[in-house]
Scaffold this motif. Structure first.
Motif, mmCIF file in Angstrom:
data_model
loop_
_atom_site.group_PDB
_atom_site.id
_atom_site.type_symbol
_atom_site.label_atom_id
_atom_site.label_comp_id
_atom_site.label_asym_id
_atom_site.label_seq_id
_atom_site.Cartn_x
_atom_site.Cartn_y
_atom_site.Cartn_z
ATOM 1 N N ILE A 1 -3.536 -8.430 -34.781
ATOM 2 C CA ILE A 1 -3.148 -7.386 -33.837
ATOM 3 C C ILE A 1 -2.911 -6.101 -34.614
ATOM 4 N N GLU A 2 -3.692 -5.090 -34.319
ATOM 5 C CA GLU A 2 -3.585 -3.839 -35.083
ATOM 6 C C GLU A 2 -2.469 -2.937 -34.571
ATOM 7 N N GLU A 3 -2.098 -3.129 -33.342
ATOM 8 C CA GLU A 3 -1.039 -2.291 -32.777
ATOM 9 C C GLU A 3 0.288 -2.593 -33.452
ATOM 10 N N CYS A 4 1.116 -1.584 -33.538
ATOM 11 C CA CYS A 4 2.418 -1.759 -34.158
ATOM 12 C C CYS A 4 3.477 -1.114 -33.274
ATOM 13 N N ILE A 5 4.672 -1.680 -33.323
ATOM 14 C CA ILE A 5 5.753 -1.061 -32.552
ATOM 15 C C ILE A 5 6.076 0.295 -33.165
ATOM 16 N N PRO A 6 6.523 1.237 -32.351
ATOM 17 C CA PRO A 6 6.743 2.605 -32.847
ATOM 18 C C PRO A 6 7.724 2.671 -34.010
ATOM 19 N N GLU A 7 7.422 3.553 -34.939
ATOM 20 C CA GLU A 7 8.277 3.730 -36.106
ATOM 21 C C GLU A 7 9.670 4.220 -35.727
ATOM 22 N N LYS A 8 9.775 4.820 -34.571
ATOM 23 C CA LYS A 8 11.086 5.324 -34.145
ATOM 24 C C LYS A 8 12.115 4.202 -34.055
ATOM 25 N N GLU B 1 13.298 3.600 -37.497
ATOM 26 C CA GLU B 1 14.167 4.700 -37.883
ATOM 27 C C GLU B 1 15.569 4.515 -37.320
ATOM 28 N N ARG B 2 15.598 4.157 -36.048
ATOM 29 C CA ARG B 2 16.867 3.987 -35.364
ATOM 30 C C ARG B 2 17.675 2.854 -35.994
ATOM 31 N N ILE B 3 16.973 1.745 -36.267
ATOM 32 C CA ILE B 3 17.644 0.594 -36.880
ATOM 33 C C ILE B 3 18.159 0.961 -38.270
ATOM 34 N N ALA B 4 17.343 1.716 -39.008
ATOM 35 C CA ALA B 4 17.720 2.117 -40.364
ATOM 36 C C ALA B 4 18.992 2.964 -40.340
ATOM 37 N N VAL B 5 18.989 3.972 -39.473
ATOM 38 C CA VAL B 5 20.124 4.884 -39.391
ATOM 39 C C VAL B 5 21.380 4.143 -38.945
ATOM 40 N N LYS B 6 21.217 3.318 -37.950
ATOM 41 C CA LYS B 6 22.343 2.592 -37.373
ATOM 42 C C LYS B 6 23.038 1.688 -38.379
ATOM 43 N N ASN B 7 22.245 1.111 -39.275
ATOM 44 C CA ASN B 7 22.793 0.143 -40.219
ATOM 45 C C ASN B 7 22.874 0.657 -41.650
ATOM 46 N N GLY B 8 22.541 1.927 -41.829
ATOM 47 C CA GLY B 8 22.590 2.532 -43.148
ATOM 48 C C GLY B 8 21.543 1.999 -44.100
ATOM 49 N N PHE B 9 20.440 1.481 -43.558
ATOM 50 C CA PHE B 9 19.372 0.929 -44.402
ATOM 51 C C PHE B 9 18.337 1.995 -44.734
ATOM 52 N N LYS B 10 17.614 1.708 -45.809
ATOM 53 C CA LYS B 10 16.473 2.538 -46.181
ATOM 54 C C LYS B 10 15.236 1.662 -46.231
ATOM 55 N N SER B 11 14.074 2.287 -46.150
ATOM 56 C CA SER B 11 12.801 1.570 -46.282
ATOM 57 C C SER B 11 12.710 0.361 -45.345
ATOM 58 N N THR C 1 11.273 -2.073 -42.762
ATOM 59 C CA THR C 1 9.980 -2.482 -42.266
ATOM 60 C C THR C 1 10.191 -3.695 -41.360
ATOM 61 N N HIS C 2 9.128 -4.312 -40.927
ATOM 62 C CA HIS C 2 9.307 -5.431 -40.001
ATOM 63 C C HIS C 2 8.132 -6.384 -40.060
ATOM 64 N N LYS C 3 8.380 -7.550 -39.582
ATOM 65 C CA LYS C 3 7.339 -8.551 -39.386
ATOM 66 C C LYS C 3 7.439 -8.978 -37.935
ATOM 67 N N LEU C 4 6.304 -9.135 -37.320
ATOM 68 C CA LEU C 4 6.327 -9.449 -35.910
ATOM 69 C C LEU C 4 5.178 -10.390 -35.590
ATOM 70 N N GLU C 5 5.523 -11.481 -34.969
ATOM 71 C CA GLU C 5 4.483 -12.423 -34.579
ATOM 72 C C GLU C 5 4.614 -12.759 -33.104
ATOM 73 N N PHE C 6 3.472 -12.806 -32.469
ATOM 74 C CA PHE C 6 3.444 -13.139 -31.056
ATOM 75 C C PHE C 6 2.845 -14.529 -30.913
ATOM 76 N N PHE C 7 3.326 -15.253 -29.945
ATOM 77 C CA PHE C 7 2.820 -16.601 -29.733
ATOM 78 C C PHE C 7 2.324 -16.745 -28.307
ATOM 79 N N GLY C 8 1.298 -17.573 -28.158
ATOM 80 C CA GLY C 8 0.762 -17.798 -26.822
ATOM 81 C C GLY C 8 -0.269 -18.894 -26.863
ATOM 82 N N ILE C 9 -1.049 -18.984 -25.806
ATOM 83 C CA ILE C 9 -2.095 -19.987 -25.710
ATOM 84 C C ILE C 9 -3.435 -19.280 -25.631
#
Ligand SMILES: [Zn+2]
Ligand SMILES: [Zn+2]
Ligand SMILES: [Zn+2]
Length: 83
Positions: free
Chosen positions: A47-54, A57-67, A69-77
């Motif tokens: 899947i080439e689509e990615c969730i928005p970087e915003k 950013e929000r998660i980083a700021v909220k938790n005082g993190f830097k850099s 990133t994320h991993k995301l896997e979808f499951f289905g049939i």
């Protein structure tokens, strides 16, 4: 396989069932993409689509993190398994 993994040539994916899968990194990209995994036959669709970087950013700021990133896997049939 572990040596290759250390060299950054393959990426290791761990799924909820404890199975690990490897795939070769696509040359020239950072390897960032997502997977759609069939829960019946374990087929993996890229899947080439990615969730928005915003969101990152929000998660980083909220938790005082830097850099952040994320991993995301979808499951289905997959279509084959629906027959
Ligand atoms: Zn399937
Ligand atoms: Zn992939
Ligand atoms: Zn992403």
């Amino acid at each position: 396989m572990h040596l290759l993994e250390k060299m950054g040539m393959v990426k290791r994916f761990n799924f909820g069932d404890g199975a690990a899968r490897f795939e070769l990194m696509h040359e020239g990209d950072n390897g960032h993409h997502h997977h759609l995994v069939c829960t019946k036959c374990s087929e993996v669709v890229e899947i080439e689509e990615c969730i928005p970087e915003k969101i990152e950013e929000r998660i980083a700021v909220k938790n005082g993190f830097k850099s952040v990133t994320h991993k995301l896997e979808f499951f289905g049939i997959c279509p084959d398994c629906q027959r």
